[in-house]
Scaffold this active site. Structure first.
Site, PDB file in Angstrom:
ATOM      1  N   ARG A  55       0.848  -1.208   0.000  1.00 42.69           N
ATOM      2  CA  ARG A  55       0.000   0.000   0.000  1.00 42.69           C
ATOM      3  C   ARG A  55       0.876   1.248   0.000  1.00 42.69           C
ATOM      4  O   ARG A  55       0.493   2.302  -0.506  1.00 42.69           O
ATOM      5  CB  ARG A  55      -0.958   0.009   1.200  1.00 42.69           C
ATOM      6  N   TYR A 107     -14.802  16.972 -16.029  1.00 46.43           N
ATOM      7  CA  TYR A 107     -15.374  15.629 -16.049  1.00 46.43           C
ATOM      8  C   TYR A 107     -16.491  15.542 -14.988  1.00 46.43           C
ATOM      9  O   TYR A 107     -16.325  16.034 -13.865  1.00 46.43           O
ATOM     10  CB  TYR A 107     -14.262  14.609 -15.781  1.00 46.43           C
ATOM     11  N   ASP A 177      -5.486  19.034 -14.716  1.00 53.97           N
ATOM     12  CA  ASP A 177      -5.804  17.689 -15.188  1.00 53.97           C
ATOM     13  C   ASP A 177      -5.327  17.593 -16.640  1.00 53.97           C
ATOM     14  O   ASP A 177      -5.877  18.251 -17.525  1.00 53.97           O
ATOM     15  CB  ASP A 177      -7.317  17.452 -15.072  1.00 53.97           C
ATOM     16  N   LYS A 202      -6.910   6.466 -19.431  1.00 55.65           N
ATOM     17  CA  LYS A 202      -7.114   6.966 -20.793  1.00 55.65           C
ATOM     18  C   LYS A 202      -5.844   6.739 -21.630  1.00 55.65           C
ATOM     19  O   LYS A 202      -5.464   5.615 -21.845  1.00 55.65           O
ATOM     20  CB  LYS A 202      -7.525   8.436 -20.727  1.00 55.65           C
TER      21      LYS A 202
HETATM   22  C1  LIG Z   1     -10.490  14.557 -17.541  1.00 59.37           C
HETATM   23  C2  LIG Z   1     -10.775  13.422 -16.592  1.00 59.37           C
HETATM   24  N1  LIG Z   1     -10.255  13.455 -15.351  1.00 59.37           N
HETATM   25  C3  LIG Z   1     -10.495  12.460 -14.462  1.00 59.37           C
HETATM   26  C4  LIG Z   1     -11.282  11.389 -14.793  1.00 59.37           C
HETATM   27  C5  LIG Z   1     -11.540  10.295 -13.788  1.00 59.37           C
HETATM   28  O1  LIG Z   1     -10.693   9.233 -14.045  1.00 59.37           O
HETATM   29  P1  LIG Z   1     -11.026   7.681 -13.730  1.00 59.37           P
HETATM   30  O2  LIG Z   1     -12.191   7.305 -14.580  1.00 59.37           O
HETATM   31  O3  LIG Z   1      -9.758   6.988 -14.084  1.00 59.37           O
HETATM   32  O4  LIG Z   1     -11.345   7.627 -12.278  1.00 59.37           O
HETATM   33  C6  LIG Z   1     -11.817  11.300 -16.080  1.00 59.37           C
HETATM   34  C7  LIG Z   1     -12.642  10.138 -16.459  1.00 59.37           C
HETATM   35  O5  LIG Z   1     -13.249  10.103 -17.504  1.00 59.37           O
HETATM   36  C8  LIG Z   1     -11.563  12.344 -17.001  1.00 59.37           C
HETATM   37  O6  LIG Z   1     -12.071  12.318 -18.247  1.00 59.37           O
END
Ligand SMILES: Cc1ncc(COP(=O)(O)O)c(C=O)c1O
Length: 384
Positions: A55, A107, A177, A202
């Protein structure tokens, strides 16, 4: 203070493959092993091999993390079980009463986290649509600015350097992000951001086969605080998923080059289709943020959002595509078409959705690695 490992001199695409140097394994294995172990033996009292419990630290995860720290020009990268786990842990850096400015277009899961978890924990939020509105929303108690650029799903681009400067003047941190562009196209820490977030599910992992997240800190103090939070909360990425991310990273450069080129071609084709009323892709020269995107990124990514003329056409398209699949997510080898209204952004309020432009006519296309002509033929047939 930036970490400059010896291999930082290598091109980014080379570091995607050789980021952590040769495998420590004495067999000479070309690919690093998966240390699928929960715990590690101690040589004696007060002695450690450097690994105690997975962990906290695990060699496979560390290999992914040190590669990502190098790619993002950061001090410390931390891998999480998902992008959401990374964001939730980052928000634990703040205390009740702290104010955070967020991009209005985020998101949907991040919106949900803010509305349903962070607000109850005493954090206060304001949203801004673009760089100017985000900077204007800074208040005396602003502790951080959190933006996606390009944003999900409207593909707005935020000026990272200008926002970072305004944040620092106010004593706040800038968190970016970088999921949509990855360090291959954009490195926010080099432009003044303090923290980078990824949904590694992604482009980094890249094959629609794993869920993972990442935070990269620009300085050691921030990296250590986050590491302590992650060890305590427990969102560290498992060894096998870390290995999948390392494996995905090796082809990041070629995948993104090809996916972005195809996306560019499809964006241009879509805007000439009579059933399409608007295309949102920062690589189009009439995109409102085209100049900022050109300045701060070396590519525009492979997500193309677009609006069709009627909600009925959107519904038909989603059920009529054959090669492209109607599914959430982006950044993988398979092209996916997402309906933000009922999928990724379903939990936003109607008012929030209207403010950013998410409605029944909006679609988000994640362009994969298929041949552009095949994707175009699929869209042409399904658009009618
Ligand atoms: C821009 C963005 N940030 C964060 C996330 C969240 O990531 P996760 O689905 O891996 O938890 C997403 C998910 O689609 C996203 O598109």
């Amino acid at each position: 203070m930036k970490r400059t490992p010896a291999n930082q001199r290598l091109a980014l695409s080379t570091r995607c493959i050789h980021g952590t140097g040769p495998s420590p394994d004495a067999t000479g294995a070309i690919v690093r092993p998966i240390y699928q172990t929960a715990t590690f033996a101690h040589p004696g009292v007060n002695q450690s091999t450097g690994y105690d419990y997975s962990r906290v630290t695990n060699p496979t995860r560390q290999a992914f993390e040190s590669t990502m720290a190098s790619l993002e020009s950061g001090w410390r990268a931390l891998a999480f079980t998902s992008g959401m786990a990374a964001i939730a842990t980052i928000l634990e850096l703040f205390k009740p009463g702290d104010h955070i400015v967020v991009g209005a277009d985020l998101y949907g899961g991040t919106h949900r986290l803010i509305a349903q978890v962070s607000a109850k924990n005493g954090l206060r939020f304001s949203a801004g649509q673009d760089t100017a509105a985000i900077i204007a929303a800074i208040r005396p108690r602003t502790a951080a600015i959190l933006v996606e650029t390009p944003s999900n799903p409207m593909m707005r681009v935020i000026d990272i350097a200008a926002t970072g400067e305004a944040a620092h003047k106010a004593g706040a941190r800038l968190i970016v992000d970088n999921t949509f562009l990855t360090p291959y196209f954009q490195r926010p820490l080099e432009l003044g951001a303090d923290l980078v977030i990824h949904s590694a599910s992604k482009y980094l992992a890249g094959h629609n086969d794993t869920i993972a997240g990442l935070a990269v800190a620009a300085d050691p103090a921030l990296g250590e605080r986050l590491e302590a939070l992650r060890s305590t909360i427990g969102g560290a990425l498992a060894p096998f998923d870390s290995w999948l991310c390392l494996r995905g990273l090796k082809t990041l450069a070629v995948r993104l080059e090809r996916q972005a080129a195809t996306a560019n071609g499809l964006a241009d084709w879509l805007r000439h289709h009579p059933g399409v009323s608007a295309v949102y892709y920062p690589g189009l020269s009439d995109h409102p943020d085209y100049d900022v995107s050109q300045r701060q990124a070396s590519g525009h990514g492979a997500v193309v959002s677009f609006r069709v003329d009627t909600a009925a056409r959107a519904a038909h398209l989603l059920s009529a595509v054959r090669l492209i699949q109607f599914a959430e997510s982006l950044g993988g080898t398979e092209s996916l078409l997402t309906y933000p209204l009922t999928q990724t952004h379903a939990d936003m309020t109607e008012e929030q959705r209207q403010a950013v432009g998410i409605d029944g006519r909006l679609l988000r296309l994640s362009v994969g690695l298929e041949e552009e002509a095949d994707l175009r033929a699929d869209l042409r047939a399904a658009l009618g």
